[in-house]
Design a protein around this motif. Structure first.
Motif, short mmCIF file in Angstrom:
data_model
loop_
_atom_site.label_atom_id
_atom_site.label_comp_id
_atom_site.label_asym_id
_atom_site.label_seq_id
_atom_site.Cartn_x
_atom_site.Cartn_y
_atom_site.Cartn_z
N ASP A 43 11.94 -30.44 -31.89
CA ASP A 43 12.45 -31.97 -32.39
C ASP A 43 11.30 -32.70 -31.95
O ASP A 43 11.65 -33.87 -31.79
CB ASP A 43 13.63 -32.07 -31.90
N GLY A 44 9.81 -32.44 -31.68
CA GLY A 44 9.52 -33.25 -30.72
C GLY A 44 9.66 -33.67 -30.17
O GLY A 44 8.53 -34.91 -29.27
N GLU A 100 -3.95 -34.45 -28.07
CA GLU A 100 -3.84 -33.23 -28.18
C GLU A 100 -4.57 -33.30 -26.93
O GLU A 100 -4.57 -32.69 -26.13
CB GLU A 100 -5.42 -33.25 -29.13
N THR A 101 -4.89 -34.79 -26.11
CA THR A 101 -5.37 -34.68 -24.52
C THR A 101 -3.47 -34.38 -23.84
O THR A 101 -3.73 -33.81 -22.95
CB THR A 101 -6.01 -35.68 -24.41
N GLY A 102 -2.62 -35.24 -24.05
CA GLY A 102 -1.21 -34.84 -23.58
C GLY A 102 -0.81 -36.21 -23.09
O GLY A 102 0.07 -36.36 -22.13
N LEU A 127 1.28 -48.56 -39.46
CA LEU A 127 2.05 -48.14 -38.15
C LEU A 127 2.42 -46.27 -38.29
O LEU A 127 2.61 -45.27 -37.47
CB LEU A 127 3.33 -48.71 -37.64
N ALA A 128 2.95 -46.00 -39.56
CA ALA A 128 3.16 -44.96 -39.71
C ALA A 128 2.61 -43.89 -39.86
O ALA A 128 2.75 -43.14 -39.92
CB ALA A 128 4.33 -45.26 -41.41
N LYS A 129 1.08 -44.07 -40.00
CA LYS A 129 0.47 -43.31 -40.31
C LYS A 129 0.16 -43.06 -38.56
O LYS A 129 -0.29 -42.20 -37.93
CB LYS A 129 -1.08 -44.14 -40.60
N TRP A 130 0.46 -43.93 -37.82
CA TRP A 130 0.01 -43.60 -36.79
C TRP A 130 1.05 -42.83 -36.04
O TRP A 130 0.86 -41.71 -34.92
CB TRP A 130 -0.01 -44.87 -35.47
N ARG A 131 2.09 -42.79 -36.83
CA ARG A 131 3.03 -42.09 -36.19
C ARG A 131 2.64 -40.07 -36.55
O ARG A 131 3.36 -40.04 -36.11
CB ARG A 131 4.36 -42.92 -36.13
N ALA A 132 2.76 -40.56 -38.11
CA ALA A 132 2.69 -39.22 -38.91
C ALA A 132 1.66 -38.72 -37.95
O ALA A 132 1.08 -37.42 -37.57
CB ALA A 132 2.22 -39.45 -40.03
N THR A 133 0.66 -39.40 -37.42
CA THR A 133 -0.66 -38.15 -36.52
C THR A 133 -0.51 -38.44 -35.41
O THR A 133 -0.80 -36.65 -35.46
CB THR A 133 -2.24 -39.33 -36.45
N ALA A 134 0.34 -38.31 -35.01
CA ALA A 134 0.79 -38.02 -33.42
C ALA A 134 1.72 -37.08 -33.88
O ALA A 134 2.08 -36.21 -32.86
CB ALA A 134 1.70 -39.28 -32.57
N ARG A 135 2.46 -36.72 -34.93
CA ARG A 135 3.04 -35.68 -35.38
C ARG A 135 2.65 -34.66 -35.52
O ARG A 135 2.52 -33.54 -34.83
CB ARG A 135 3.86 -35.90 -36.61
N GLU A 136 1.52 -34.53 -36.33
CA GLU A 136 0.79 -33.68 -36.59
C GLU A 136 -0.09 -33.16 -35.73
O GLU A 136 0.05 -32.26 -35.03
CB GLU A 136 -0.62 -34.08 -37.54
N ALA A 137 -0.56 -33.99 -34.57
CA ALA A 137 -1.46 -33.62 -33.86
C ALA A 137 -0.74 -33.24 -32.11
O ALA A 137 -1.72 -32.52 -32.23
CB ALA A 137 -2.30 -35.08 -33.39
N GLY A 138 0.69 -33.63 -32.26
CA GLY A 138 1.52 -33.04 -31.30
C GLY A 138 1.28 -31.50 -32.15
O GLY A 138 2.11 -30.33 -31.03
N ARG A 142 0.10 -27.57 -30.20
CA ARG A 142 1.02 -27.11 -29.87
C ARG A 142 2.31 -27.64 -28.40
O ARG A 142 2.39 -27.10 -27.86
CB ARG A 142 0.66 -25.42 -28.70
N ARG A 143 2.52 -29.04 -28.66
CA ARG A 143 3.29 -29.70 -27.91
C ARG A 143 4.37 -29.32 -28.02
O ARG A 143 4.80 -29.48 -29.60
CB ARG A 143 2.79 -31.49 -28.14
N VAL A 144 5.68 -29.72 -27.43
CA VAL A 144 6.98 -29.78 -28.42
C VAL A 144 7.90 -31.21 -27.65
O VAL A 144 8.82 -31.52 -28.67
CB VAL A 144 7.82 -28.46 -26.80
N ARG A 145 7.20 -31.91 -27.01
CA ARG A 145 7.15 -33.60 -26.31
C ARG A 145 6.52 -34.14 -27.20
O ARG A 145 5.28 -34.38 -26.62
CB ARG A 145 7.75 -34.02 -24.93
#
Length: 247
Positions: A43-44, A100-102, A127-138, A142-145
């Motif tokens: 669920d991120g 990607e770094t953590g 702001l929506a782009k930043w949040r979408a980028t964080a989701r895709e990069a996560g 291979r992050r789960v948070r």
């Protein structure tokens, strides 16, 4: 290679699950997953489960056999980067590489010397782009948070974050100012670390005074001066290594 990550609104605590919609389409049509391959559902926000593909239907549906639901606790110390708004798409680059770094959280900051300013619908889209980028990069890393991307903050709001932090720092490369090397800073083993990355024009004297009044100290990264879109990533990597989160 670790299993690909797919995001769902809520990780189900069930044995079998149908992954469909955009994530299912990506798994089938882009990743081309087949029966027997491993996946991770998250669920991120730290809840995740390993799964195995047991069925593929059409172009957007996977049937998964899931393992036990896992809830991963947040790592400590928690690292928040206050990122001044860069020009163009460099903001998304900063978010992508920090994710990607953590990094754990990112706060967009409308610094006085920022050329870019988020106002009205333009600000909401950015702001929506930043949040979408964080989701895709996560997902990619291979992050789960995934990192939280907060609403854009004013300098006073940033100062309040710094005042509540266990370690508060402002990247300031002016050696005549007397900034210390971040690599030599005494860091907490737990709690909150907040780091401010200024715009290309640097943190203004007024902002620096405000942040120092809130308890922050000025630090430099090294001999060279990095761009605002890369400084946060370099600093995050340094902090993760020094706090033992990279091992």
């Amino acid at each position: 290679m670790t299993a690909p990550v797919f995001v769902v609104e809520q990780v189900p605590d069930v044995r079998q699950f149908l992954l469909d919609g955009p994530e299912g389409r990506h798994a089938v049509s882009v990743k081309r997953l087949r029966v027997g391959e491993a996946v991770v559902l998250t669920d991120g926000a730290g809840r995740w489960a390993e799964g195995e593909v047991v069925g593929v239907e059409g172009k957007d549906q996977l049937t998964l056999r899931l393992g036990a639901l896992v809830e991963e606790a947040p790592e400590s110390p928690r690292i928040t980067v206050v990122q001044a708004l860069p020009k163009g798409d460099r903001g998304e680059l900063a978010v992508e590489t920090m994710t990607e770094t953590g990094v754990d959280a990112i706060v967009p900051w409308a610094a006085s010397r920022c050329i870019t300013q988020w106002r009205g619908d333009r600000g909401l889209k950015a702001l929506a782009k930043w949040r979408a980028t964080a989701r895709e990069a996560g997902k990619q890393s291979r992050r789960v948070r995934f990192p939280e991307v907060a609403d854009a903050a004013t300098s006073k709001q940033v100062a309040a974050l710094l005042a509540d932090a266990d370690f508060a720092a402002v990247l300031h490369e002016d050696r005549d100012y007397g900034s210390a090397a971040l690599a030599t800073a005494e860091l907490p083993s737990s709690g909150e670390i907040v780091l401010v990355v200024g715009p290309e024009g640097g943190v203004s004297p007024e902002e620096l005074a405000l942040f120092e009044e809130a308890g922050a100290k000025a630090y430099r990264l090294g001999a060279s001066v990095l761009r605002t879109s890369t400084a946060g990533t370099a600093a995050t990597a340094l902090l993760l290594g020094r706090t033992g989160r990279w091992s």
